[in-house]
Design an enzyme around this catalytic site. Structure first.
Site, PDB file in Angstrom:
ATOM      1  N   GLN A 477       0.839  -1.200   0.000  1.00 21.48           N
ATOM      2  CA  GLN A 477       0.000   0.000   0.000  1.00 21.48           C
ATOM      3  C   GLN A 477       0.873   1.249   0.000  1.00 21.48           C
ATOM      4  O   GLN A 477       0.609   2.203  -0.723  1.00 21.48           O
ATOM      5  CB  GLN A 477      -0.930  -0.005   1.216  1.00 21.48           C
ATOM      6  CG  GLN A 477      -1.961  -1.117   1.127  1.00 21.48           C
ATOM      7  CD  GLN A 477      -2.862  -1.196   2.337  1.00 21.48           C
ATOM      8  OE1 GLN A 477      -2.686  -0.465   3.308  1.00 21.48           O
ATOM      9  NE2 GLN A 477      -3.827  -2.086   2.283  1.00 21.48           N
ATOM     10  N   ASP A 623      -2.153 -11.612   3.996  1.00 21.82           N
ATOM     11  CA  ASP A 623      -3.577 -11.636   4.346  1.00 21.82           C
ATOM     12  C   ASP A 623      -4.087 -13.041   4.649  1.00 21.82           C
ATOM     13  O   ASP A 623      -5.232 -13.205   5.067  1.00 21.82           O
ATOM     14  CB  ASP A 623      -4.401 -11.036   3.199  1.00 21.82           C
ATOM     15  CG  ASP A 623      -4.167  -9.537   3.077  1.00 21.82           C
ATOM     16  OD1 ASP A 623      -3.733  -8.915   4.070  1.00 21.82           O
ATOM     17  OD2 ASP A 623      -4.400  -8.993   1.983  1.00 21.82           O
TER      18      ASP A 623
HETATM   19  C1  S3P Z   1      -2.833  -4.549   0.021  1.00 21.05           C
HETATM   20  C2  S3P Z   1      -1.648  -4.667   0.685  1.00 21.05           C
HETATM   21  C3  S3P Z   1      -1.517  -5.321   1.987  1.00 21.05           C
HETATM   22  C4  S3P Z   1      -2.728  -6.193   2.290  1.00 21.05           C
HETATM   23  C5  S3P Z   1      -4.017  -5.520   1.988  1.00 21.05           C
HETATM   24  C6  S3P Z   1      -4.087  -5.126   0.534  1.00 21.05           C
HETATM   25  C7  S3P Z   1      -2.855  -3.838  -1.256  1.00 21.05           C
HETATM   26  O1  S3P Z   1      -1.452  -4.344   2.997  1.00 21.05           O
HETATM   27  O2  S3P Z   1      -2.705  -6.612   3.629  1.00 21.05           O
HETATM   28  O3  S3P Z   1      -5.109  -6.376   2.263  1.00 21.05           O
HETATM   29  O4  S3P Z   1      -3.860  -3.950  -1.995  1.00 21.05           O
HETATM   30  O5  S3P Z   1      -1.880  -3.159  -1.556  1.00 21.05           O
HETATM   31  P1  S3P Z   1      -0.045  -3.656   3.444  1.00 21.05           P
HETATM   32  O6  S3P Z   1       0.412  -2.822   2.336  1.00 21.05           O
HETATM   33  O7  S3P Z   1      -0.416  -2.838   4.646  1.00 21.05           O
HETATM   34  O8  S3P Z   1       0.827  -4.795   3.769  1.00 21.05           O
END
Ligand code: S3P
Length: 749
Positions: A477, A623
Site C-alpha cells: 500500500q 492476508d
Molecule cells: C494490500 C496490501 C496489503 C494487504 C491488503 C491489501 C494492497 O497491505 O494486507 O489487504 O492492496 O496493496 P499492506 O500494504 O499494509 O501490507
C-alpha cells in the site's frame, strides 16, 4: 433521585386523525398511560376511536381535559396549531408535558414563543413523527404506523430534560426510533426529504393533467409515473399549509433542484452523455445506498430478509466443490484508480463488488469521475486524465478500507484541491504515518491525527518531487501510494523493499501504458507521463480462495476446484506454505490474463505437518495468516510463525484475535510479538476444535477463518460480528454452504 414532576399517567390526544388516532392505538396497546383521553371536534371520530379501543374516554371539552392531563399531544394540522396553543395556554399546568406532531417546527415554535411570552413552558417539547399515509381520519389509523419509523423531537432551550424523557418514552412505546435535532435543522431536512418531493409530485401531475386530452396519457402511464406521483394524492390543504410554514427552507432546496434540472436540460439538449451519465450513475448509487439504509430502519416496510451479523456453524461437513471466488480486491481498487486517472474509457470485468472496492469507486465518483456500474462485475470508467479530478464536496468516507485510504493519499497529495479522508472505527485506528511520512518528504502537506491515524487532511496545491525511499515496513500500500504520487512528481520516484510485496500497481501501470523501471527489490517511475484507458480483467482473489483452500486441506476426503484464481508470484505465499505443510495443491490452465497470471487451483486433503514458516514468505501471504492459523491447528506438531508483526496492524490485531479465538476452541497457542506458536492437533483425522463462541474483532478475515474450524470441530461454533465479511467476500456464507459447511447467519446468538 427525586421523582420527576413530569408524569404520563393521563395522556390527552387532541385531534383523532390519522396521526393522533394511530398514536392512541399504539399507546393503548402498550398500556403507556393509566388513562388515554381523546378530544376531537367531530363526535364521529371519537366514536370510532372508542369502538376501536384507541382511547379510554372521549371528550369535546378541550380546556377541562388539558387542565387535568399530564401529557398533551397536539395532533392537529399545522395551521390549527397556533390558535390551539392560544386556547389552551390559560389552563396548561406547569408540569404538563406538551408536544405536537406538526411536520414543520420553526413556525410552531415561533407561535408558541409569542403566545407563552415571556416564559416558554418547561414541558414543551416539539415533535414530528416521520410517518404518514395518503388516507386520513381515525378510521385509517394504524397502531403500527410508527413501528420502525423515526420521530424527530426538537427540544428547546427551556425544555426540561424530564419532559424530553417523557416524550421520548411515549414515541418509543409506539415503536418509533427517536432522534433529536435543532428546529432549523429539522426544517431544512424536511424541506429536502419530504416537502420538495411533494411539491414536485403535485407539479408534475398538474402539468401533465392540464387538459382533458392530456388525461388520456395517464392510461398509458405505467410504473415510473405511478411511483413518482403517489404522493400527489396527499391532502392539499395540509400541504398548502406546510409550504407556507416552511417557506424559506423549501425555497432554498427548490433553487438547488432547479439548478440541477437546468443542467440536465442542457445536457439533454446538447446530447451531453457524460453529464447525463454522471448524474444518473451518482443518483443510482445514492438511491441504492438509501435503500440499504431503509432496509434496516425507518420510513419503510418491515425488513423481509434478515441480514444478520453473526455466524452459527454446525460441526462437521465436507469440502467438495468446483467454485469461483469473487474478484481480487487489490486489483479492483487499482483498476478504479488508474481507470479514473487515465484518458479515455476503461472497462473492467470481474470487479469485486465488496464494500472496500466499492468505497474506492464511490470516492472517485465524489472526485467527479463518471463511473458506470458495477453490473455483475462490469464497470466502465470515463477517465478524466491525471489532471482531471475535481474537489469533492466533503470528506471522502472509505469505510473499512485501508487500501483505499493509503493509495488515495498518494493521489490526493498531488491535487490542486484540499481533501479529507475518513473511515469507520477500525480504519480510524490504523497507522497512516507510514504513508504520510514519505509523502511529506515528497513535498506534500498531509496531516494525520495525533496518534498517526485517520482522518487524513491533505492540503492541495503542493508541487511534489520524486524521492528514493526504502520502505521501513513491507507494504504494497505504501509502495503504491508513492508510485501514484510519483505520477505527478518532478523527476523520478524510486521505492525499495527488502521483502517482496504485491506488485499489482506496477503491472497495472504498464497495462495503462505507463513506463516503469524495476529490478530486484526496487521500482521507479518518472512523473509527468499519461495513462491511457485500458481493458482490465480482474481474476479471482487468491486471498478469498485461501479460505476454501484451507477448508479442503484440513477436511479428510475433500477435493475443491477453484477456477480462475490470480496466482501472481507476489501473492503465492499461501500455496508455498500449505505445500510445505504437506497439502496436495495442483494448478491447471496456468495463463496470463492481461498482466496477471491466473490458474485453476485444486486442493485435495492430505495430512498436514507443523512447520517453521519462513519469514521470507510472510509478505507474500500477509492476508492469509488467519486461515493458515486454522491449517496449523489441524497439522501434526508445532507451527511457528515469526516475522509477522504487521499482522497486528490489519483490520484487527490478527495475532491477538486468532490466539484468543483459538483458545476458546480448545487450542494451545502462544502469542509472540511477531507471530505465534501453534500446537497442532492433527495427529488423528478426528476433531481438532471444541465448539465455542469466538469474536471476529470486526475483521472479515478473522470471521471467515473461524468458519473453517467447524469442519474439524466437535460442537457448534458461533462467531460474533461477521458483517465485515462483506468488505472482501460478498456471498461468503452461500459459497461455503455450497462447499459443504453448515453455516447460518443470525441476528443474535
Ligand atoms: C494490500 C496490501 C496489503 C494487504 C491488503 C491489501 C494492497 O497491505 O494486507 O489487504 O492492496 O496493496 P499492506 O500494504 O499494509 O501490507
Amino acid at each position: 433521585m427525586p421523582e420527576s414532576e413530569f408524569k404520563h399517567e393521563r395522556v390527552l390526544i387532541v385531534g383523532l386523525g390519522l396521526i393522533g388516532g394511530s398514536l392512541a392505538l399504539a399507546l393503548r396497546r402498550q398500556g403507556f398511560a393509566r388513562e388515554l383521553v381523546g378530544v376531537d371536534g367531530k363526535v364521529e371520530e371519537i366514536e370510532i376511536a372508542l369502538q376501536r379501543g384507541a382511547i379510554h374516554r372521549g371528550s369535546q371539552d378541550l380546556l377541562a381535559e388539558v387542565a387535568k392531563a399530564d401529557v398533551v399531544v397536539l395532533a392537529v394540522p399545522v395551521k390549527a396549531m397556533e390558535s390551539l396553543l392560544e386556547q389552551i395556554r390559560p389552563v396548561l399546568r406547569p408540569h404538563t408535558v406538551l408536544t405536537d406532531v406538526g411536520s414543520t417546527k420553526g413556525n410552531i415554535v415561533a407561535a408558541a414563543q409569542r403566545i407563552f411570552a415571556p416564559q416558554m413552558p418547561a414541558g414543551f417539547v416539539p415533535g414530528h413523527p416521520i410517518a404518514g399515509a395518503e388516507r386520513s381520519g381515525m378510521a385509517a389509523a394504524d397502531g403500527q404506523l410508527f413501528a420502525r419509523h423515526k420521530v424527530i423531537i426538537t427540544p428547546l432551550e427551556h425544555s426540561a430534560s424530564e419532559a424530553v424523557a417523557v416524550v421520548t418514552a411515549m414515541w418509543q412505546a409506539a415503536g418509533a426510533e427517536v432522534l433529536s435535532m435543532s428546529v432549523p435543522h429539522h426544517d431544512e431536512v424536511l424541506a429536502a426529504t419530504s416537502h420538495l418531493p411533494h411539491l414536485l409530485a403535485f407539479s408534475l401531475v398538474d402539468t401533465l393533467a392540464h387538459d382533458h386530452e392530456n388525461r388520456d396519457i395517464f392510461r398509458y402511464a405505467a410504473g415510473g409515473f405511478r411511483d413518482f406521483t403517489r404522493i400527489a394524492a396527499s391532502d392539499p390543504t395540509m400541504w398548502h399549509d406546510v409550504f407556507l410554514a416552511n417557506r424559506d427552507a423549501v425555497l432554498e432546496v427548490l433553487d438547488r433542484f432547479t439548478a440541477g434540472l437546468s443542467t440536465l436540460r442542457e445536457a439533454v439538449e446538447q446530447g451531453d452523455s457524460l453529464t447525463m451519465l454522471g448524474v444518473f450513475t451518482r443518483a443510482k448509487e445514492a438511491r441504492e445506498h438509501f435503500s440499504r439504509i431503509l432496509e434496516g430502519t425507518a420510513y419503510a416496510k418491515p425488513r423481509k430478509t434478515s441480514q444478520g451479523n453473526h455466524y452459527l456453524l454446525q460441526p462437521g461437513g465436507h469440502a467438495q466443490a468446483r467454485l469461483r471466488v469473487p474478484g481480487d480486491k487489490s486489483i479492483s481498487h487499482r483498476a478504479i484508480m488508474l481507470g479514473s486517472l487515465a484518458e479515455g474509457m476503461t472497462e473492467i470485468e470481474g470487479f469485486l463488488e465488496g464494500e472496500d472496492s466499492l468505497a474506492t469507486l464511490q470516492a472517485f465518483r465524489d472526485l467527479g469521475v463518471v463511473i458506470e456500474g458495477p453490473e455483475q462485475g462490469r464497470v466502465k470508467i470515463h477517465g478524466v486524465g491525471l489532471a482531471g479530478l475535481q474537489a469533492p464536496a466533503g470528506a471522502l468516507y472509505l469505510g473499512n478500507s485501508g487500501t483505499s485510504m493509503r493509495l488515495l493519499a498518494g493521489i490526493l497529495a498531488a491535487q490542486a484541491f484540499d481533501s479529507e479522508l475518513t473511515g469507520d472505527a477500525s480504519l480510524s485506528k490504523r497507522p497512516m504515518e507510514r504513508v504520510a511520512t514519505p509523502l511529506l518528504a515528497m513535498g506534500a502537506q498531509i496531516h494525520t491525527s495525533a496518534a498517526g491515524c485517520p482522518p487524513l487532511r491533505i492540503q492541495g496545491g503542493q508541487a511534489l518531487t520524486g524521492i528514493d525511499y526504502a520502505l521501513p515496513v513491507a507494504s504494497a500500500q505504501v509502495k503504491s501510494a508513492l508510485l501514484l504520487a510519483g505520477l505527478y512528481a518532478q523527476g523520478s520516484t524510486l521505492v525499495r523493499e527488502t521483502h517482496t510485496t504485491r506488485d499489482h500497481t506496477e503491472r497495472m501501470l504498464q497495462s495503462f501504458g505507463y513506463q516503469i523501471e524495476q529490478g530486484p527489490g526496487w521500482v521507479s517511475l518518472q512523473g509527468g507521463g499519461r495513462l491511457q484507458g485500458a481493458k482490465i480483467a480482474v481474476p479471482g482473489d487468491i486471498s478469498s480462495a485461501a479460505f476454501l483452500m484451507v477448508a479442503a486441506a484440513i477436511t479428510p476426503g475433500s477435493e475443491v476446484w477453484l477456477e480462475h484464481v490470480g496466482v501472481n508470484p507476489t501473492r503465492f505465499g499461501v500455496v508455498h506454505i500449505l505445500r510445505q505443510m504437506g497439502a496436495d495443491i495442483e494448478l491447471q490452465h496456468e495463463r496470463l490474463v492481461g498482466a496477471e497470471p491466473v490458474a485453476d487451483i485444486c486442493v485435495r486433503y492430505a495430512p498436514l505437518q507443523g512447520i517453521d514458516i519462513d519469514p521470507q514468505w510472510v509478505s507474500l501471504a500477509i492476508d492469509e495468516f488467519p486461515a493458515l492459523f486454522i491449517a496449523a491447528c489441524c497439522a501434526q506438531g508445532v507451527t511457528r510463525i515469526q516475522g509477522a508483526q504487521e499482522l497486528r496492524f490489519k483490520e484487527s490485531d490478527r495475532i491477538q484475535a486468532m490466539v484468543e479465538g483459538l483458545r476458546q476452541l480448545g487450542i494451545e497457542v502462544e502469542a509472540l510479538a511477531d507471530g505465534a506458536l501453534i500446537q497442532g492437533r492433527g495427529h488423528t483425522e478426528g476433531c481438532v476444535f471444541s465448539g465455542g463462541k469466538v469474536h471476529s474483532r470486526g475483521d472479515h478475515r478473522i470471521a471467515m477463518s473461524f468458519s473453517l474450524a467447524a469442519l474439524r470441530a466437535s460442537a457448534p461454533i458461533s462467531i460474533e460480528d461477521c458483517a465485515p465479511v462483506a468488505t472482501s467476500f460478498p456471498h461468503f456464507p452461500e459459497l461455503i454452504a455450497k462447499l459443504g459447511i453448515q453455516l447460518s447467519v443470525k441476528d443474535s446468538l
